[in-house]
Design an enzyme around this catalytic site. Structure first.
Site, PDB file in Angstrom:
ATOM      1  N   GLU A  87       0.813  -1.216   0.000  1.00  0.00           N
ATOM      2  CA  GLU A  87       0.000   0.000   0.000  1.00  0.00           C
ATOM      3  C   GLU A  87       0.846   1.266   0.000  1.00  0.00           C
ATOM      4  O   GLU A  87       0.536   2.232  -0.706  1.00  0.00           O
ATOM      5  CB  GLU A  87      -0.947   0.002   1.208  1.00  0.00           C
ATOM      6  N   HIS A 156      -9.445  -5.768  10.738  1.00  0.00           N
ATOM      7  CA  HIS A 156     -10.095  -5.419   9.468  1.00  0.00           C
ATOM      8  C   HIS A 156     -11.442  -4.737   9.670  1.00  0.00           C
ATOM      9  O   HIS A 156     -12.258  -4.701   8.749  1.00  0.00           O
ATOM     10  CB  HIS A 156     -10.314  -6.683   8.623  1.00  0.00           C
TER      11      HIS A 156
END
Length: 359
Positions: A87, A156
């Site tokens: 990322e 998450h």
């Protein structure tokens, strides 16, 4: 005659099975949130050759959630780019591309992974326009699913609405339905500055009725303007993303008990449509905020502060109550996960407490 009557009966059954509406038939098109986002990407990529999409599995796999379905086949490797699982790397490349005159759409497979790239989101994208004295725009979109999904554990399940809306230099939108998803994503792509688009994984497959206007190529929603999803006179419910659905369900249940809730879909977290909230509270005299994020320093906290500092404070009949996620990392067990996220009954209880219908 009998055939006509049968057709009418079947038609009415279908309509009443969904919900009673006096809207024109033209408003009965169904569009999922996933397809709304896909349409927005497709239309903007066709409109402007500088728009491109990059992220993990967005190309040949059609996206982890199939939001980018068909785009790689249509636009090719140069405009739909699969990235490694890094990322910080591809977010930095996207910011550089934006500074070079392109309009990247940077997809995070989940916004929880954006923590790996937050230096680029904040320090590289959000601050550059200010630090360059207005000389350098960064026309970039960071998008992907945000908040809790189902059974994905503590790492998450965070909602980043409060995190990113805290930062000057960013615009932050949080769509609820298909109309929001399409109109806000198109606005984000066209915006000259960084926009964070916080979607919800559990809403991707949900279909909503949309008008022909929403289906048109030029449908765009203004960033910074909320929508009153349901009008009411007794209390205001303010929510964003999937929490809007919970607020609407609670409003429907409460209507059966004679309590009319005004439900505001924020759509945009930064800028925040303070005026719409203030005017609603002045009308209803009561307020409950609903969100799936944690309570401390949350979106609801900001709304409470804005109301205290506004003329609406003097119209309140009761203190504001925030309905939020529980202040713990998200459990993996399904039963505990449900207990950690606001449900309809939590909102109903909060409304009754504000209205002094229960202690």
């Amino acid at each position: 005659m009998a055939v006509t009557a049968t057709r009418i009966a079947k038609s009415l059954t279908g309509v009443l099975g969904r919900s009673f509406s006096t809207s024109r038939v033209a408003a009965a098109n169904q569009l999922t949130v996933r397809d709304a986002l896909n349409s927005a990407l497709d239309e903007e990529m066709e409109r402007d050759e500088n728009v491109f999409l990059m992220g993990e599995e967005v190309a040949q796999y059609d996206g982890a959630y199939k939001v980018s379905r068909g785009l790689w086949k249509k636009y090719g490797d140069q405009r739909v780019i699969d990235t490694p699982i890094t990322e910080a790397g591809f977010a930095g490349i996207a910011v550089g591309a934006a500074l070079g005159g392109l309009r990247p759409v940077c997809e995070f497979m989940t916004f929880n992974f954006s923590m790996q790239a937050i230096d680029h989101v904040i320090n590289s994208a959000a601050k550059t326009f200010y630090m360059s004295a207005g000389l350098l725009h960064v026309p970039i979109v960071f998008r992907g699913p945000n908040g809790a999904a189902a059974g994905v554990g503590a790492q998450h399940s965070q909602c980043f609405g409060a995190w990113y809306s805290h930062c000057p230099g960013l615009k932050v939108v949080s769509p609820y339905n298909s109309e929001d998803a399409k109109g806000l994503l198109k606005a984000a792509i066209r915006d000259p500055d960084p926009v964070v688009v916080l979607e919800n994984e559990l809403m991707y497959g949900t279909a909503f009725p949309v008008t022909d206007e929403v289906l048109s190529n030029e449908f765009v929603l203004p960033i910074g303007k909320a929508k009153i999803e349901r009008e009411g006179s007794h209390i205001t419910l303010v929510a964003h993303s999937r929490a809007v659905m919970v607020a609407l369900e609670a409003a429907t249940a409460l209507a059966g008990e004679g309590v009319e809730c005004e439900v505001i879909n924020l759509r945009s977290l930064r800028p925040l449509d303070e005026e719409t909230i203030v005017q609603s509270v002045i009308k209803t005299h009561n307020l409950v905020t609903v969100e799936q994020g944690w309570p401390q320093s949350g979106v609801g906290s900001e709304i409470c502060a804005r109301i205290v500092e506004s003329p609406a404070f003097h119209y309140l009949d009761s203190p504001v109550i925030r309905v939020t996620g529980v202040d713990v990392p998200m459990p993996y067990a399904k039963s505990l996960e449900v207990a950690c996220i606001p449900q309809q009954h939590d909102v109903v209880k909060a409304v009754k407490k504000v209205l002094k219908l229960i202690k």
